[in-house]
Design a protein around this motif. Structure first.
Motif, PDB file in Angstrom:
ATOM      1  N   PHE A 126       5.377  -6.364   8.885  1.00  0.00           N
ATOM      2  CA  PHE A 126       5.491  -5.005   8.855  1.00  0.00           C
ATOM      3  C   PHE A 126       6.822  -4.232   8.503  1.00  0.00           C
ATOM      4  N   THR A 127       8.012  -5.045   8.661  1.00  0.00           N
ATOM      5  CA  THR A 127       9.288  -4.333   8.227  1.00  0.00           C
ATOM      6  C   THR A 127       9.211  -4.308   6.856  1.00  0.00           C
ATOM      7  N   PHE A 128       8.860  -5.666   6.155  1.00  0.00           N
ATOM      8  CA  PHE A 128       8.693  -5.886   4.650  1.00  0.00           C
ATOM      9  C   PHE A 128       7.849  -4.617   3.828  1.00  0.00           C
ATOM     10  N   VAL A 129       6.483  -4.370   4.644  1.00  0.00           N
ATOM     11  CA  VAL A 129       5.676  -3.517   4.163  1.00  0.00           C
ATOM     12  C   VAL A 129       6.209  -2.003   4.238  1.00  0.00           C
ATOM     13  N   LEU A 130       6.822  -1.745   5.331  1.00  0.00           N
ATOM     14  CA  LEU A 130       7.532  -0.443   5.465  1.00  0.00           C
ATOM     15  C   LEU A 130       8.459  -0.222   4.608  1.00  0.00           C
ATOM     16  N   GLY A 131       9.209  -1.285   4.187  1.00  0.00           N
ATOM     17  CA  GLY A 131      10.391  -1.239   3.206  1.00  0.00           C
ATOM     18  C   GLY A 131       9.930  -0.890   1.841  1.00  0.00           C
ATOM     19  N   VAL A 132       8.898  -1.515   1.329  1.00  0.00           N
ATOM     20  CA  VAL A 132       8.260  -1.341   0.299  1.00  0.00           C
ATOM     21  C   VAL A 132       7.697   0.056  -0.022  1.00  0.00           C
ATOM     22  N   VAL A 133       6.876   0.550   1.287  1.00  0.00           N
ATOM     23  CA  VAL A 133       6.538   2.044   1.114  1.00  0.00           C
ATOM     24  C   VAL A 133       7.837   2.756   0.910  1.00  0.00           C
ATOM     25  N   PHE A 134       8.639   2.609   1.541  1.00  0.00           N
ATOM     26  CA  PHE A 134       9.853   3.562   1.248  1.00  0.00           C
ATOM     27  C   PHE A 134      10.327   3.581  -0.159  1.00  0.00           C
ATOM     28  N   LEU A 135      10.243   2.421  -0.760  1.00  0.00           N
ATOM     29  CA  LEU A 135      10.819   2.221  -1.901  1.00  0.00           C
ATOM     30  C   LEU A 135       9.648   2.881  -3.153  1.00  0.00           C
ATOM     31  N   VAL A 136       8.426   2.837  -2.826  1.00  0.00           N
ATOM     32  CA  VAL A 136       7.360   3.453  -3.552  1.00  0.00           C
ATOM     33  C   VAL A 136       7.376   5.090  -3.439  1.00  0.00           C
ATOM     34  N   VAL A 137       7.894   5.440  -2.418  1.00  0.00           N
ATOM     35  CA  VAL A 137       7.695   6.919  -2.304  1.00  0.00           C
ATOM     36  C   VAL A 137       9.082   7.180  -3.018  1.00  0.00           C
ATOM     37  N   LYS A 138       9.999   6.411  -2.748  1.00  0.00           N
ATOM     38  CA  LYS A 138      11.245   6.758  -3.675  1.00  0.00           C
ATOM     39  C   LYS A 138      11.266   6.899  -5.295  1.00  0.00           C
ATOM     40  N   ALA A 139      10.366   5.753  -5.473  1.00  0.00           N
ATOM     41  CA  ALA A 139      10.128   5.735  -6.836  1.00  0.00           C
ATOM     42  C   ALA A 139       9.282   6.899  -7.573  1.00  0.00           C
TER      43      ALA A 139
END
Lengths: 203, 169
Positions: A109-122
């Protein structure tokens, strides 16, 4: 004189203050992680400090540009990142209880949420660049890209240990101490964002 | 005369901040005891009788000698795990609060101070509970706080120049 010192030391060890005689009762790696985080505090304090100084010397211009930032997207990212901190905290407590599958799940879950953050940032970055907004455009955007960029770099780095301990947990190998260290780093990255978010997007 | 008063004020402020920090580092000043051990229990204490609320903040504080017979005898080796979900909820509420407060305009400095204040509360929650700083040896807190104090010091050092710029550029 040395004997007196040694005597006092022994007395301290035997007395009620045994804890005080050995204050940093934690593993060396954990203490090292905290020292690293202390140096990271200074790293971001320098960035934040220079940003605030620049900001108040160019108050009107800066707030005009800051208001042009996409604050709803940043609010979403705040929720996502604090959420990832929650799942990380739960992963650490699962790991310390020796529950490998539960640890793996929460690290996932942590990994997925971290990736979601980076995608939004991108998405945020690419929209900006698409509109011709690049770091060289102004003092504010130079600060914005540097600060959020450095933060994103920290987050990207953090995904690596999350993946490693997560995969180990998936194979049934779980080390509470290691997961705890990863958690400390992850929460710190979250903590930095908690300061970046209002100071960049909201004021 | 006024300048002298200002210097005296900064001196006292510095003594208070940095002096307290050094005291904390050598282990004679414990601010962590002032943070409730479990915010949920403290909140519950507001609704129930006050006797129960006083239990979680009790003096056990990590020393194994005076450990209370109830609840957590094993907590000395592993940290107790506070309830994370209510802390997450509190952080969400504070996120909404900081967004809403930013809509109320009270000047550049005012809004910045409000934003920093809310961020400090959120950061304290993350550090104290998610990062277990509350349950760690108190010395660690000072290792982390002293750099922050220097950070504040150098900001204060640069800010007077901004006052002369007038902030309107």
């Amino acid at each position: 004189m040395d004997a007196a010192v040694a005597e006092a030391h022994v007395a301290a060890l035997q007395g009620e203050d045994a804890h005080a005689a050995e204050p940093f009762r934690m593993s060396a790696v954990k203490f090292a992680m905290w020292l690293f985080l202390a140096s990271e505090v200074m790293f971001f304090a320098g960035l934040l400090g220079s940003y605030l100084v620049l900001r108040f010397s160019h108050a009107n211009q800066f707030s005009e540009e800051a208001l042009a930032l996409n604050w709803p997207l940043a609010t979403l990212n705040t929720v996502v990142l604090i959420g990832s901190s929650l799942t990380m905290a739960l992963a650490v407590s699962a790991a310390q209880a020796g529950q490998a599958p539960r640890t793996a799940r929460f690290l996932g879950f942590t990994f997925v949420l971290g990736v979601v953050f980076l995608v939004v940032k991108a998405i945020e970055y690419s929209t900006k660049i698409h509109h011709g907004i690049v770091p060289s455009m102004s003092l504010f955007y130079a600060s914005y890209f540097t600060m959020t960029g450095c933060h994103a770099l920290h987050l990207i780095g953090g995904l690596v240990p999350v993946t490693v301990v997560g995969l180990r947990a998936l194979r049934g190998r779980v080390d509470g101490g290691k997961v705890e260290l990863v958690g400390l780093y992850w929460h710190f990255v979250d903590l930095v964002w908690i300061f970046l978010f209002p100071l960049l997007y909201l004021i | 005369m006024e300048g002298l008063l200002g210097v005296a004020f900064l001196l006292v402020l510095w003594l208070g901040l940095f002096g307290a920090a050094l005291l904390g580092l050598i282990g004679t000043f414990d601010v962590l005891k002032r943070i409730p051990r479990d915010p949920v229990l403290v909140l519950a204490g507001f609704f129930h009788s006050s006797t129960e609320a006083s239990v979680p903040g009790a003096p056990s504080g990590g020393s194994s000698g005076g450990g209370a017979p109830h609840e957590q005898p094993a907590a000395a080796e592993r940290h107790p795990h506070p309830k994370y979900v209510p802390i997450f909820v509190a952080l969400m509420v504070l996120t909404v609060v900081t967004v809403l407060l930013s809509r109320v305009h009270v000047g550049h400095l005012g809004n910045a101070l409000i934003a920093v204040a809310v961020a400090l509360v959120k950061g304290t929650l993350v550090a104290a509970f998610f990062m277990h700083l509350k349950f760690e040896t108190k010395h660690l807190l000072w290792v982390l706080l002293i750099p922050v104090i220097f950070g504040i010091a150098y900001m204060l050092g640069i800010f007077p120049d901004i006052g002369t710029l007038g902030g309107g550029h």
